[in-house]
Design an enzyme around this catalytic site. Sequence first.
Site, PDB file in Angstrom:
ATOM      1  N   TYR A 738       0.780  -1.233   0.000  1.00 55.16           N
ATOM      2  CA  TYR A 738       0.000   0.000   0.000  1.00 55.16           C
ATOM      3  C   TYR A 738       0.812   1.283   0.000  1.00 55.16           C
ATOM      4  CZ  TYR A 738      -4.194  -2.711   0.708  1.00 55.16           C
ATOM      5  OH  TYR A 738      -5.230  -3.576   0.539  1.00 55.16           O
ATOM      6  N   ILE A 739       1.951   1.250   0.645  1.00 53.48           N
ATOM      7  CA  ILE A 739       2.737   2.478   0.725  1.00 53.48           C
ATOM      8  C   ILE A 739       3.612   2.568  -0.516  1.00 53.48           C
ATOM      9  CG2 ILE A 739       4.548   3.645   1.992  1.00 53.48           C
ATOM     10  CD1 ILE A 739       3.420   2.191   4.515  1.00 53.48           C
TER      11      ILE A 739
END
Length: 780
Positions: A738-739
């Site tokens: 996600y990051i």
Amino acid sequence: MSSSEDEIVLSKRVKKTSKKNGSMTSTAASELDDDLPLSQRNNGVVKSKDTSVDEDYEEPIAEKVNRKRKSENGSSTVPKKTKKVKTETDASAKKSDKEPKQKRETKPKKETKSKNAAVKAEKDEDVPTSQNEEKDEDEDEGYKWWEAEDVDGVQKWETLEHNGVLFPPEYEPLPSHVKLYYDGKPVKLSLEAEEVAGFYGAMLETDHAKNPVFQKNFFGDFLDVIKETNGSDVEIKDFEKLDFSKIFAHFEKLREEKKLLTKDQKKAMKEEKERIEEPYKTCLFNGHKELVGNFRVEPPGLFRGRGAHPRTGKLKRRVYPEMVTLNIGAGAKIPEAPPGHSWGEIKNDNTVTWLAMWRENIADSFKYVRFAASSSIKGVSDFKKFETARRLRSHVDAIRKDYTKMLKSELMQDRQMASAIYLIDVFALRAGGEKGDDEADTVGCCSLRYEHITLKPPNKVIFDFLGKDSIRFYQEVEVDKQVFKNLRIFKKAPKQPGDDLFDRINPTMLNKQLQNYMKGLTAKVFRTYNASKTMQDQLDLIPNEGTVAEKVVKFNAANRTVAILCNHQRTVSKGHGSSVQKINDKLKELMWQKIRLKRMILVLEPKLKNKQSHYFCEIDDLAKEDEEHIHHTVIARQREQVLKKMQRDNEKLKLEKQEILTEKSDEIKEKMAKIDDLEKEYKAELNGAKPEVKKNLTVEKLQQQVEVIENRIVTTTLQLKDKEDNSEVSLGTSKMNYIDPRLTVMFSKKFDVPIEKLFTKTLRDKFKWAIESADENWRF
DNA sequence: GATATCACTTAGAAGGAATACT
DNA sequence: AGTATTCCTTCTAAGTGATATC
């Protein structure tokens, strides 16, 4: 409980408030009221499951939303809650509340530079990604053909060569003395049945094996295999009468033996393993060597479903080459199937990225062999994923504005749509597709049911449901007033527990709606966007100071904020409770040591007590019982240590054929006597005696010792807090999925933290494209 | 146009390897 | 030096979402 009461109160309030809210809303409310969910229209009460969504309602929305709101000023109507909810648990994140209004970019143009850089980096790696460069916002200019072609995913490769897949070893029968017992009698099993019995026996002590559903499913399949293979000389009827303990013990023994192998033996085994794997590890993709991910076919075993999975424990059958489809370049040499076998099918499909595939027997779904995460093909799609999320930046304000408006739509479907998008955006919920009866009952946004939310006026919502992997999502939050109203309407009678909250929409429709705002936008993009955005914001708060270790801690704290947003959890490890207890005990003991040292100082110089009253004020803090308890553990530990050392010495002595020490040996007696003395001393201290101070000690030396202990107390306390904070949060998933990795790279470069401290080897490989393209100024 | 099929990403558990502790 | 703990990798289950099919 009061929840039904709440509901009554709430429905009264609906009417009141809607009247108050002027004509627009009141029409809306009344329309909504009689606008019954389809499931109820069709067949009275019935449980949800209406897939037949009324299309008459769909038309107007599609039209309405289709308009692109480019001219919008972009002032955010979004609830500030977004931030509050996300960061509450993280101390270091507190400040973030203050600056959520950083809507820096007016024009999306800015990003092109860094993006191009990324693209360039990819090219260096020969990634075939000519389309990416143009994959830019600039929505106004309308349809971009290359994007469409891209999405079609027409062709994924030119040439592809590989060596097939690695099958698990054949079954190795149990030694003849290891048997399954039924009702106390040994059972003779066919090899096939014995293998299945072994699957269960090996996991006898796990939670799975104690789960009744697991047992029932296993037992059923076990009996089937017995029947199929004529596999037993005893009629087995009752699961309870089966005794797997000998089988379990056998596998335990094997595990132990493996542990005891010498270094060389282990090394030799590893090399052998490598040698066997070698051909399967890599493949040729457009002429380049690339790593293959899961080249090993999954071995047979018992299905370990997560949560309350109805099929957990079922036999996952062995996969044979005949069941495997290979996908390979048309011109490439077809790998040989294992001796005596042949492949199920050979494909030359260059529109997909899998190398091999088979059908699995639990859910009848597919399993694929794919490229490794570090491969260029995965890298490209990862890059695209994050670029799509970044594009959302320049649309999100308009989207938020639009769904905020749509929350008040007179169409039930629109309200549901808007409310769902709100939840997905603000609380990072997943889309929530429909699930079958043969799967665990888990939900996401669109599949939320009546019982999953509790409403507390004026605008508090308590979410409590099981999400992906049966991970509990529990949050008490405040929501937008209108969202609260809507949720209340979605729960209105005759809806009852078991009914879908969002009965007019599903993920397909929701995504269709989102694509109207931005091409490529789907529900999951919001998770990526909000996760990376949160990370960027959190990193912005970190001051560029301190040691590397300190900066890493802060980075991890930021990471944790994201993990909490995405509800990434891990089950608390088995020993967590006891290890926390241990640290607490250690802390108490340290306190005691410190106090005792200070008492010693006073023995040497009693006057100090008044001179430096602050320094000595804590010496009476320790409760007598606590102190006694500490004395007890310290003494007990010392005795234990003496005995342990004795045992160790004895082993040596045995080898040397010398006399063995016992508790009666003089040497041991002497040591024990010393400890006995110490115990008496402690007892005396407990009754007010002054501690004995060794002759060579001075006040200064004692003070130094106090300082050492104090430092240890500080670090131990921090360690404890960290442990507790992290005990049920899993940082890895957000870091991996996600990051945006370019944020991590940016942090690494800007804060001079070696990337090795932030990415493991595997992640460095996976995110090579990011490491080589982002600089210290990169922004999500 | 609902449903089935397929392909892909995301997820935590388990187990092994590395490191810290005593 | 041996053990405990943490870190990292592997494994594969469980999601999402596009498309093909009836």
